[in-house]
Design a protein around this motif. Sequence first.
Motif: not given
Length: 414
Positions: A15-30
């Motif tokens: 499960a550890a890699p799966a949890l790591a994969q759940q990390q995400s960043v939502e990045v707003l840019h132009w």
Amino acid sequence: MKKQLISLAIAATLAAPALAQQQSVEVLHWWTSGGEASALNVLKTTLEKQGVTWNDMPVAGGGGEAAMTAVRARVTAGNPPTAVQLLGFDVQDWAKQGVLADLNDMAAKGNWDKVVPPQLQKFTKYNGKWIAVPVNLHTTNWIWANKEVLAKAGVTSEPKDFDEFIASAEKVQKAGFIAIAHGGQPWQDATVFDSVVLSTGGVDYYRKAFIDLDTKTLGSPTTLKVFQRMSQIRKLVDKDFSGRDWNVASGLVISGKAGFQIMGDWAKGEFVNAKKVPGKDFYCYRFPGTQGTAAFNTDNFAMFKLGDPAKTAAQMKMAADVMDPSFQSSFNVIKGAAPARNDVSDAAFDDCGKKAIKDAAEASKNNTLVGSIAHGHAVPASMKSAFYDVITRHFNGQIDDRKAVAELVSAARN
């Protein structure tokens, strides 16, 4: 029981890699042009290798005005993005509202205070705390020129002063090309204005008039000359300039339809993306009369308070990656800027990039590195908007040179 514990351990490991994969960043840019997208992909790839998913929120518009509207809506709704591309005083405005994360621990570990130029720290720190991560050090007072077009027009050397530049541009126009590729948008008009102000009055005048807002200096004959020169430039852009995006204007130079573009060093990203080589296909030089000085803007990723440990962990990974020297090099080689750190080697950079790094370092050392009027590093957003209004109406012929000076003074007093 023992088998059960072993099974649980195996399950946790899987499960550890799966949890790591759940990390995400939502990045707003132009960053939506070809060169910008290529540069941003460097950061996406770096994070994905660490198991952090990148959720892209591009908002088109080179000056970032549309992006700021989108950010306000998200923050007001209580759902801010992980990170937002911000410029100058916009970072400080959000910091005042208490919605940005404290990056001081990471800054201390990375020694950011010593490697980031002090002029940039004015915008990345608030009340002594780091609240944003600088991605680059852009400077606005550049000219980009098509080598073949200039040769056909009989322009054989780099213009050394403003009058020589105008004479060169007139030669290009007479040879049947667009003299100066330009996009008629307020931030682009103001970007040209950055260079003309520095060239006409020098760095002390620039600082006193457009950062300190000294009304006597703003109302001086020097400012009148600035607008007279803007009028000269206006005669050298083509009739279809209104509303044109900056990268489309760059494309006119790249494709050999135009001789010059007055634009910040992000324009180089478009030339690189088109496989063009400095010195062989195009020239890059400081706007004539601004050598030794630089008007800068820095793209920052401001990190918003999220209240979710997993999201915050991903956010901190992104902050660390942005400040990593190898990223600062690989990103800005493509983007066209100098790194935001002063300890990054210029080995991987082309001739324009090496010049950008050298010029920025010298200007920082000599205190001739000043915040861009056009890009929110000279004055707060409300005053910047007032300047935009005057500069653009003047450029479009709605007010004359003297009226423009008077309106700048009036804006500074209000």
